[in-house]
Design an enzyme around this catalytic site. Structure first.
Site, PDB file in Angstrom:
ATOM      1  N   TYR A   1      38.212  42.828  30.140  1.00  0.00           N
ATOM      2  CA  TYR A   1      39.582  42.345  30.320  1.00  0.00           C
ATOM      3  C   TYR A   1      39.674  40.838  30.092  1.00  0.00           C
ATOM      4  O   TYR A   1      38.702  40.106  30.247  1.00  0.00           O
ATOM      5  CB  TYR A   1      40.133  42.701  31.708  1.00  0.00           C
ATOM      6  CG  TYR A   1      39.532  41.957  32.878  1.00  0.00           C
ATOM      7  CD1 TYR A   1      40.056  40.734  33.312  1.00  0.00           C
ATOM      8  CD2 TYR A   1      38.454  42.488  33.590  1.00  0.00           C
ATOM      9  CE1 TYR A   1      39.527  40.067  34.403  1.00  0.00           C
ATOM     10  CE2 TYR A   1      37.917  41.825  34.688  1.00  0.00           C
ATOM     11  CZ  TYR A   1      38.459  40.611  35.095  1.00  0.00           C
ATOM     12  OH  TYR A   1      37.928  39.940  36.175  1.00  0.00           O
ATOM     13  N   CYS A   2      40.894  40.406  29.709  1.00  0.00           N
ATOM     14  CA  CYS A   2      41.244  38.983  29.687  1.00  0.00           C
ATOM     15  C   CYS A   2      42.467  38.834  30.592  1.00  0.00           C
ATOM     16  O   CYS A   2      42.648  39.643  31.507  1.00  0.00           O
ATOM     17  CB  CYS A   2      41.498  38.480  28.271  1.00  0.00           C
ATOM     18  SG  CYS A   2      42.863  39.285  27.401  1.00  0.00           S
ATOM     19  N   PHE A   3      43.316  37.853  30.375  1.00  0.00           N
ATOM     20  CA  PHE A   3      44.406  37.644  31.329  1.00  0.00           C
ATOM     21  C   PHE A   3      45.487  38.717  31.226  1.00  0.00           C
ATOM     22  O   PHE A   3      45.854  39.362  32.201  1.00  0.00           O
ATOM     23  CB  PHE A   3      45.032  36.257  31.163  1.00  0.00           C
ATOM     24  CG  PHE A   3      46.101  35.987  32.192  1.00  0.00           C
ATOM     25  CD1 PHE A   3      45.775  35.907  33.541  1.00  0.00           C
ATOM     26  CD2 PHE A   3      47.429  35.824  31.819  1.00  0.00           C
ATOM     27  CE1 PHE A   3      46.762  35.686  34.501  1.00  0.00           C
ATOM     28  CE2 PHE A   3      48.414  35.593  32.773  1.00  0.00           C
ATOM     29  CZ  PHE A   3      48.082  35.522  34.111  1.00  0.00           C
TER      30      PHE A   3
ATOM     31  N   TYR B   1      43.908  41.288  33.429  1.00  0.00           N
ATOM     32  CA  TYR B   1      43.831  40.819  34.814  1.00  0.00           C
ATOM     33  C   TYR B   1      45.191  40.911  35.505  1.00  0.00           C
ATOM     34  O   TYR B   1      45.287  41.339  36.669  1.00  0.00           O
ATOM     35  CB  TYR B   1      43.344  39.365  34.835  1.00  0.00           C
ATOM     36  CG  TYR B   1      43.505  38.689  36.173  1.00  0.00           C
ATOM     37  CD1 TYR B   1      42.520  38.799  37.151  1.00  0.00           C
ATOM     38  CD2 TYR B   1      44.652  37.948  36.470  1.00  0.00           C
ATOM     39  CE1 TYR B   1      42.678  38.182  38.394  1.00  0.00           C
ATOM     40  CE2 TYR B   1      44.816  37.340  37.710  1.00  0.00           C
ATOM     41  CZ  TYR B   1      43.840  37.455  38.665  1.00  0.00           C
ATOM     42  OH  TYR B   1      44.008  36.858  39.886  1.00  0.00           O
TER      43      TYR B   1
END
Length: 362
Positions: A94-96, A123
């Site tokens: 995952y990223c933001f 996220y």
């Protein structure tokens, strides 16, 4: 294999390993249990790309990102992801927001023959899910509060209960003026995330009652969620009562012996000096409540104990210091608070008696 995954409840229940490709500064603010920070861009690179995005738009920012993360740097970061996937085949990415950074990471891995699924919404979506669950969880269990004077061993009792949640453990704080640990406290975001993980798992296991230690509105620098504060305010209170002699031994072990070992493990050159300075700072923080005379007395007792340890390695004199703090500082304060909440008290007894009582009500 699907590229996206958003069964957040399953991630919590299965304790799924996660690769967080956000920059370290983002990870430090808040992340999830079982996640590791293996960023696609470090803080400096992310900062440069962010400036480029504001000034020149998305396409130029992506172009700069590929330029900054290329060659050996790119290979090293892909290798770090690959190594983690090898060790954790069920890992997710995952990223933001679940957008470009995790998508690019996923594609780079695919080019090396490694497949990984990324979180839909990243996220932000997972964090939103946990906040909703935290708020709604209070509708699905009844709390029981375990109270008792300082040194009663409440945390020890909680750790032996399958339906208990150790809030101090989640906050990485011992919940008193002397409770600060060497490692930084859990961030507010991580405390909420970790607490929600615990709640989801406990409720999934069918517990209708959950036991918590008696806490105030905050544990160190971490604040209790508002929904919990109102719920705990009306919860039944069970008081653990043990003799002062046992409380002295429990407190001595935790705040002196084990605390010094913690400083030793942390690599301090002069363990006793570093630890005693932290204790002196803590005593200064409670000076106003103790009053000048008692503050001076407890300080002198502590100094005598430190000198005794320096001389012959004995912890014996710390018992006098511990007893003084318990009788003159902690007990009056706690007894006053309990008196105000006397209507909530449903049972008092030893650890064995409390265990028997809880069996009858749970």
């Amino acid at each position: 294999m699907s590229e996206l995954y958003d069964d957040f409840r399953s991630i919590v229940l299965n304790k799924t390993p996660l690769i967080d490709v956000r920059a370290p500064v983002e990870f430090k603010k808040g992340a999830f249990l079982n996640s590791i920070n293996l960023p696609i861009m470090n803080d400096e690179e992310r900062h440069e790309v962010g400036i480029c995005y504001k000034n020149n738009g998305n396409a130029k920012a992506i172009e700069l990102g590929h330029k900054l993360v290329s060659g050996n740097i790119k290979e090293q970061r892909i290798q770090a992801w690959s190594d983690f996937i090898e060790a954790n085949p069920d890992a997710l990415l995952y990223c933001f927001r679940g957008g470009q950074r995790s998508k690019i990471s996923q594609e780079w891995l695919r080019q090396t023959g490694k497949e990984i699924v990324r979180l839909r919404g990243g996220y932000k979506a997972f964090r939103s899910y946990l906040l909703r669950e935290l708020e709604e969880s209070t509708l699905h269990f009844k709390p029981i509060i375990l109270g008792g004077r300082t040194g009663s061993g409440k945390t020890i009792q909680l750790q032996g209960m399958s339906n208990a949640i150790d809030l101090e453990g989640l906050a990485n704080h011992r919940g008193s003026s002397f409770g600060q640990k060497i490692m930084p406290q859990t961030s507010q975001i991580n405390f909420e995330n970790n607490l929600t993980y615990e709640l989801i798992q406990k409720l999934h296991n069918g517990f209708g009652h959950l036991v918590f230690e008696d806490e105030g509105r905050h544990i160190g620098n971490v604040f209790m969620p508002e929904s919990f504060i109102s719920l705990m305010a009306e919860a039944p209170l069970v008081i653990l009562e043990i003799p002062i002699e046992h409380r002295i031994e429990i407190t001595l072990n935790e705040y002196v012996i084990e605390a010094q070992k913690m400083y030793e493990r942390a690599g301090f050159e002069n363990v006793l000096e570093a630890w005693s300075q932290s204790i002196q700072s803590a005593m200064n923080r409670i000076k106003r409540r103790l009053g000048n005379q008692k503050h001076s007395e407890v300080f002198n007792i502590f100094e005598d104990a430190v000198q005794e340890q320096k001389k012959n390695g004995s912890y014996d004199k710390y018992r006098d210091w511990v007893e003084y703090l318990l009788r003159e500082y902690y007990d009056p304060m706690y007894d006053y608070q309990i008196q105000k909440r006397s209507k909530q008290v449903v049972f008092r007894g030893s650890a064995t008696e409390i265990k028997k009582y809880l069996i009858t009500v749970l």
